[in-house]
Scaffold this motif. Structure first.
Motif, PDB file in Angstrom:
ATOM      1  N   HIS A 218     -13.564   2.752  -1.568  1.00  0.00           N
ATOM      2  CA  HIS A 218     -12.693   2.444  -0.418  1.00  0.00           C
ATOM      3  C   HIS A 218     -11.446   1.696  -0.890  1.00  0.00           C
ATOM      4  CE1 HIS A 218     -14.431   3.638   3.457  1.00  0.00           C
ATOM      5  NE2 HIS A 218     -15.623   3.524   2.869  1.00  0.00           N
ATOM      6  N   ALA A 221      -9.143   4.208  -2.589  1.00  0.00           N
ATOM      7  CA  ALA A 221      -8.499   5.087  -1.621  1.00  0.00           C
ATOM      8  C   ALA A 221      -7.381   4.365  -0.879  1.00  0.00           C
ATOM      9  CB  ALA A 221      -9.540   5.616  -0.635  1.00  0.00           C
ATOM     10  N   ALA A 222      -7.608   3.098  -0.527  1.00  0.00           N
ATOM     11  CA  ALA A 222      -6.566   2.324   0.154  1.00  0.00           C
ATOM     12  C   ALA A 222      -5.350   2.146  -0.740  1.00  0.00           C
ATOM     13  CB  ALA A 222      -7.129   0.966   0.575  1.00  0.00           C
ATOM     14  N   ARG A 224      -4.361   4.217  -3.112  1.00  0.00           N
ATOM     15  CA  ARG A 224      -3.645   5.493  -3.199  1.00  0.00           C
ATOM     16  C   ARG A 224      -2.865   5.782  -1.924  1.00  0.00           C
ATOM     17  NH1 ARG A 224      -8.585   6.784  -5.542  1.00  0.00           N
ATOM     18  NH2 ARG A 224      -9.330   7.808  -3.636  1.00  0.00           N
ATOM     19  N   ARG A 225      -3.436   5.450  -0.770  1.00  0.00           N
ATOM     20  CA  ARG A 225      -2.700   5.656   0.486  1.00  0.00           C
ATOM     21  C   ARG A 225      -1.440   4.808   0.516  1.00  0.00           C
ATOM     22  NH1 ARG A 225      -7.915   5.341   2.769  1.00  0.00           N
ATOM     23  NH2 ARG A 225      -7.519   3.169   3.391  1.00  0.00           N
ATOM     24  N   ASP A 226      -1.553   3.573   0.076  1.00  0.00           N
ATOM     25  CA  ASP A 226      -0.381   2.703   0.092  1.00  0.00           C
ATOM     26  C   ASP A 226       0.658   3.175  -0.909  1.00  0.00           C
ATOM     27  OD1 ASP A 226       0.751   0.002   1.045  1.00  0.00           O
ATOM     28  OD2 ASP A 226       0.851  -0.195  -1.134  1.00  0.00           O
ATOM     29  N   ALA A 228       1.388   6.138  -1.594  1.00  0.00           N
ATOM     30  CA  ALA A 228       2.080   7.308  -1.067  1.00  0.00           C
ATOM     31  C   ALA A 228       3.097   6.966   0.006  1.00  0.00           C
ATOM     32  CB  ALA A 228       1.056   8.297  -0.498  1.00  0.00           C
ATOM     33  N   VAL A 229       3.108   5.719   0.475  1.00  0.00           N
ATOM     34  CA  VAL A 229       4.065   5.302   1.502  1.00  0.00           C
ATOM     35  C   VAL A 229       5.438   5.134   0.872  1.00  0.00           C
ATOM     36  CG1 VAL A 229       4.662   3.512   3.163  1.00  0.00           C
ATOM     37  CG2 VAL A 229       2.264   4.175   2.842  1.00  0.00           C
TER      38      VAL A 229
END
Length: 394
Positions: A218, A221-222, A224-226, A228-229
């Protein structure tokens, strides 16, 4: 796979700027000495008044009120010595120079004092904001968590800073006491942001995931999401490689064990019967943000004995990579064994003092540690299950 040790800072742009700043601080005194040399030679007919008058003004730019006073005192001394040596007392030029020097000195001192006051006020405001951010991002761990007693410490390498790229947390869950410690590869606000993202994901997932590996996933994943911002500071692939995060997540259940998932982080140290040993992972794994280098499973949990009376130290590489003037690393296992009888508070204070002595007060990297002692569990009832907690899983 543990991240490679960081080499000492090289002669980069920061060292270049420091050298230029030091040169600027020497300039006012060099000008005064130049005037003295000219006036004591046959070339004393050269008019040097403007150089001498400029001395306190130049000092005010880089050295503050005390430096301005020192430059003023030197300029006045040079003026008196040269006027006496050249027998110029009584001439209009000497008194004109002294009058101009006095006016410029007073103005320079008042200006430097005002600038210093404004700078101090701004610095105090930044420190207050940093302290508030630290209370949110890096709050001290609770002194008692189920079967353990804990303490934490954070030391920022940057002068005047209170938070950086290191992260830690310890919480009690229905699965046991869960802890995380990590280090963002990078500096500045992007590193603080990455630390906040990982901590936020950990604090959420730690109560709902029974598998410790999934808690770490988790966090990854967090991150990687950040990344991509747009504007996150980690969107560029090259920057992401430099912005990886080494993390270690540990769980202390009711049984006399400790479970660890290590993603490229220095292993924790276990103190048992006066001897320290590192809890090395059975299989090395890459840090968060470098999942493309993972060749095996997504992760595994290693289990080690951790009974009553044992002590566990989670730390970042800022401790073990701290160097002295001979470039020798800090011997953390030796220090831990030497302070085996200390209380948690005394141990952390002793560790801080030992690091300060070893590095002469010049840490090259931030330091974060969590210290836990296994004790008899007198709190048999675990926290509420996820179904009883508010949130998306309720």
């Amino acid at each position: 796979m543990r991240a490679p040790p960081r080499s000492p800072p090289g002669p980069g742009a920061g060292h270049h700027h420091q050298a230029l700043y030091a040169l600027a601080e020497c300039l006012p005194f060099a000008l005064a000495l130049l005037v003295l040399l000219v006036e004591l030679t046959p070339a004393h007919f050269v008019y040097t008044g403007p150089l001498l008058v400029a001395t306190p003004a130049l000092a005010a730019v880089t050295m503050g009120p005390r430096g301005t006073l020192a430059a003023t005192a030197l300029a006045v001394a040079v003026s008196v010595v040269t006027a006496t040596h050249n027998r110029a007392w009584g001439g209009q030029q000497v008194y004109t120079n002294l009058f101009a020097l006095t006016l410029v000195s007073v103005a320079s001192f008042m200006t430097s004092r005002a600038v210093r006051t404004r700078h101090d006020n701004e610095l105090n405001q930044v420190r207050r904001i940093a302290a508030a951010a630290q209370d949110v991002l890096l709050r001290p761990v609770a002194a008692r968590l189920g079967p353990v007693r804990a303490a934490s410490m954070y030391l920022a390498a940057e002068t005047g800073a209170q938070i950086g790229g290191d992260l830690y947390e310890a919480v009690q869950t229905r699965y046991g006491v869960r802890m995380i410690i990590g280090d963002v590869r990078g500096k500045g606000l992007p590193a603080v942001r990455a630390a906040a993202v990982v901590l936020g994901a950990f604090r959420e997932a730690v109560h709902y995931e029974d598998d410790l590996v999934e808690v770490v996933n988790h966090c990854g994943a967090a991150l990687r999401r950040d990344a991509a911002v747009p504007g996150a500071g980690l969107a560029d692939g090259d920057v992401l490689l430099e912005g990886f995060v080494t993390v270690l997540v540990a769980q202390i259940p009711r049984t006399p064990d400790v479970e660890v998932v290590n993603r490229g982080h220095p292993p924790p140290l276990l103190l048992r019967d006066g001897t320290v040993r590192p809890l090395e992972p059975a299989a090395p794994l890459p840090p968060l943000g470098l999942e493309e280098f993972m060749t095996g499973p997504a992760g595994r949990t290693d289990r080690y004995p951790f009974g009553v009376g044992d002590r566990l130290l989670l730390h970042t590489d800022g401790v073990i990579e701290a160097r002295d003037e001979d470039d020798a690393f800090f011997d953390l296992p030796r220090e831990m064994e030497a302070m085996r009888g200390h209380s948690r508070k005394a141990f952390l204070e002793g560790l801080r003092q030992a690091l300060t002595r070893h590095t002469r007060g010049r840490l090259a990297d931030d330091v974060a540690v969590i210290l836990v002692d296994r004790v008899e569990d007198d709190h048999p009832h675990p926290p509420a299950a996820p179904a009883d907690l508010p949130g998306p899983y309720a």
